[in-house]
Design a protein around this motif. Structure first.
Motif, PDB file in Angstrom:
ATOM      1  N   PRO A  39      61.298  52.169  56.026  1.00 18.00           N
ATOM      2  CA  PRO A  39      62.768  52.278  55.972  1.00 18.00           C
ATOM      3  C   PRO A  39      63.465  50.920  55.839  1.00 18.00           C
ATOM      4  O   PRO A  39      64.506  50.810  55.188  1.00 18.00           O
ATOM      5  N   TYR A  40      62.893  49.883  56.434  1.00 17.85           N
ATOM      6  CA  TYR A  40      63.454  48.535  56.310  1.00 17.85           C
ATOM      7  C   TYR A  40      63.352  48.050  54.868  1.00 17.85           C
ATOM      8  O   TYR A  40      64.296  47.468  54.326  1.00 17.85           O
ATOM      9  N   LEU A  41      62.216  48.296  54.239  1.00 17.85           N
ATOM     10  CA  LEU A  41      62.040  47.889  52.841  1.00 17.85           C
ATOM     11  C   LEU A  41      62.959  48.675  51.915  1.00 17.85           C
ATOM     12  O   LEU A  41      63.496  48.126  50.951  1.00 17.85           O
ATOM     13  N   VAL A  42      63.156  49.950  52.209  1.00 23.14           N
ATOM     14  CA  VAL A  42      64.082  50.766  51.416  1.00 23.14           C
ATOM     15  C   VAL A  42      65.502  50.206  51.553  1.00 23.14           C
ATOM     16  O   VAL A  42      66.235  50.085  50.575  1.00 23.14           O
ATOM     17  N   TRP A  43      65.874  49.839  52.775  1.00 18.93           N
ATOM     18  CA  TRP A  43      67.192  49.251  53.017  1.00 18.93           C
ATOM     19  C   TRP A  43      67.344  47.942  52.245  1.00 18.93           C
ATOM     20  O   TRP A  43      68.363  47.705  51.597  1.00 18.93           O
TER      21      TRP A  43
ATOM     22  N   LEU B 196      58.312  40.979  48.649  1.00 22.84           N
ATOM     23  CA  LEU B 196      58.917  42.151  49.290  1.00 22.84           C
ATOM     24  C   LEU B 196      59.002  43.320  48.321  1.00 22.84           C
ATOM     25  O   LEU B 196      58.742  44.465  48.687  1.00 22.84           O
ATOM     26  N   ALA B 197      59.349  43.041  47.067  1.00 23.61           N
ATOM     27  CA  ALA B 197      59.421  44.097  46.052  1.00 23.61           C
ATOM     28  C   ALA B 197      58.039  44.717  45.824  1.00 23.61           C
ATOM     29  O   ALA B 197      57.918  45.940  45.662  1.00 23.61           O
ATOM     30  N   LEU B 198      57.010  43.895  45.823  1.00 24.56           N
ATOM     31  CA  LEU B 198      55.643  44.393  45.650  1.00 24.56           C
ATOM     32  C   LEU B 198      55.242  45.292  46.824  1.00 24.56           C
ATOM     33  O   LEU B 198      54.709  46.391  46.618  1.00 24.56           O
ATOM     34  N   ILE B 199      55.525  44.859  48.037  1.00 27.50           N
ATOM     35  CA  ILE B 199      55.186  45.655  49.222  1.00 27.50           C
ATOM     36  C   ILE B 199      55.995  46.948  49.231  1.00 27.50           C
ATOM     37  O   ILE B 199      55.480  48.013  49.608  1.00 27.50           O
ATOM     38  N   TYR B 200      57.242  46.887  48.797  1.00 28.67           N
ATOM     39  CA  TYR B 200      58.070  48.095  48.678  1.00 28.67           C
ATOM     40  C   TYR B 200      57.386  49.110  47.764  1.00 28.67           C
ATOM     41  O   TYR B 200      57.273  50.289  48.095  1.00 28.67           O
ATOM     42  N   GLU B 201      56.909  48.663  46.615  1.00 27.12           N
ATOM     43  CA  GLU B 201      56.233  49.554  45.663  1.00 27.12           C
ATOM     44  C   GLU B 201      54.928  50.103  46.251  1.00 27.12           C
ATOM     45  O   GLU B 201      54.600  51.271  46.057  1.00 27.12           O
ATOM     46  N   VAL B 202      54.195  49.255  46.956  1.00 31.33           N
ATOM     47  CA  VAL B 202      52.944  49.689  47.600  1.00 31.33           C
ATOM     48  C   VAL B 202      53.230  50.842  48.556  1.00 31.33           C
ATOM     49  O   VAL B 202      52.574  51.889  48.523  1.00 31.33           O
ATOM     50  N   LYS B 203      54.230  50.642  49.418  1.00 27.86           N
ATOM     51  CA  LYS B 203      54.542  51.668  50.423  1.00 27.86           C
ATOM     52  C   LYS B 203      55.146  52.908  49.780  1.00 27.86           C
ATOM     53  O   LYS B 203      54.838  54.027  50.180  1.00 27.86           O
ATOM     54  N   LEU B 204      55.992  52.723  48.792  1.00 27.93           N
ATOM     55  CA  LEU B 204      56.629  53.841  48.099  1.00 27.93           C
ATOM     56  C   LEU B 204      55.577  54.751  47.467  1.00 27.93           C
ATOM     57  O   LEU B 204      55.743  55.971  47.436  1.00 27.93           O
TER      58      LEU B 204
ATOM     59  N   GLY C 212      69.221  44.551  47.912  1.00 24.78           N
ATOM     60  CA  GLY C 212      68.768  43.546  46.948  1.00 24.78           C
ATOM     61  C   GLY C 212      67.824  42.574  47.626  1.00 24.78           C
ATOM     62  O   GLY C 212      68.208  41.946  48.612  1.00 24.78           O
ATOM     63  N   PHE C 213      66.619  42.484  47.121  1.00 21.14           N
ATOM     64  CA  PHE C 213      65.648  41.546  47.686  1.00 21.14           C
ATOM     65  C   PHE C 213      66.122  40.117  47.435  1.00 21.14           C
ATOM     66  O   PHE C 213      66.806  39.858  46.439  1.00 21.14           O
ATOM     67  N   PRO C 214      65.755  39.183  48.315  1.00 23.94           N
ATOM     68  CA  PRO C 214      66.144  37.791  48.086  1.00 23.94           C
ATOM     69  C   PRO C 214      65.491  37.249  46.813  1.00 23.94           C
ATOM     70  O   PRO C 214      64.483  37.778  46.348  1.00 23.94           O
ATOM     71  N   LYS C 215      66.064  36.203  46.294  1.00 25.71           N
ATOM     72  CA  LYS C 215      65.502  35.564  45.099  1.00 25.71           C
ATOM     73  C   LYS C 215      64.257  34.771  45.486  1.00 25.71           C
ATOM     74  O   LYS C 215      64.056  34.448  46.641  1.00 25.71           O
TER      75      LYS C 215
ATOM     76  N   PRO D  97      59.866  35.615  57.388  1.00 21.95           N
ATOM     77  CA  PRO D  97      60.384  34.412  58.048  1.00 21.95           C
ATOM     78  C   PRO D  97      61.686  34.589  58.826  1.00 21.95           C
ATOM     79  O   PRO D  97      62.068  33.702  59.580  1.00 21.95           O
ATOM     80  N   TYR D  98      62.378  35.699  58.641  1.00 16.55           N
ATOM     81  CA  TYR D  98      63.682  35.850  59.283  1.00 16.55           C
ATOM     82  C   TYR D  98      64.001  37.325  59.520  1.00 16.55           C
ATOM     83  O   TYR D  98      63.300  38.205  59.046  1.00 16.55           O
ATOM     84  N   GLY D  99      65.091  37.553  60.241  1.00 15.42           N
ATOM     85  CA  GLY D  99      65.585  38.905  60.436  1.00 15.42           C
ATOM     86  C   GLY D  99      64.926  39.639  61.592  1.00 15.42           C
ATOM     87  O   GLY D  99      64.179  39.064  62.387  1.00 15.42           O
ATOM     88  N   LYS D 100      65.237  40.907  61.645  1.00 13.60           N
ATOM     89  CA  LYS D 100      64.779  41.778  62.732  1.00 13.60           C
ATOM     90  C   LYS D 100      63.255  41.785  62.873  1.00 13.60           C
ATOM     91  O   LYS D 100      62.738  41.915  63.978  1.00 13.60           O
TER      92      LYS D 100
END
Length: 72
Positions: A31-35, A50-58, A40-43, A16-19
């Motif tokens: 790299p964006y998810l790592v950053w 986002l944390a789930l997608i980070y783990e998927v990609k990782l 710290g992911f939003p609450k 919904p927001y950001g780059k």
């Protein structure tokens, strides 16, 4: 929500927001998810997704989930 429904919702959720606003979470660059992970992911639900997608990609599972992206 069942786990598979949560995964489908997360990969198809629109950032919904950001780059990268307007992209589905699965389409965000790793790299964006790592950053974001370092910052710290939003609450709330978006942060959990986002944390789930980070783990998927990782773990290199993005290719398995790409066929589940819904057409716009």
């Amino acid at each position: 929500m069942a786990p598979n429904e949560e995964l489908l919702a997360a990969i198809n959720q629109i950032m919904p927001y950001g780059k990268y606003a307007g992209r589905r979470l699965l389409e965000l660059p790793e790299p964006y998810l790592v950053w974001m992970h370092g910052k710290g992911f939003p609450k709330g639900k978006l942060g959990q997704q986002l944390a789930l997608i980070y783990e998927v990609k990782l773990n290199g599972l993005e290719g398995l989930l790409k066929p589940l992206l819904q057409r716009r």
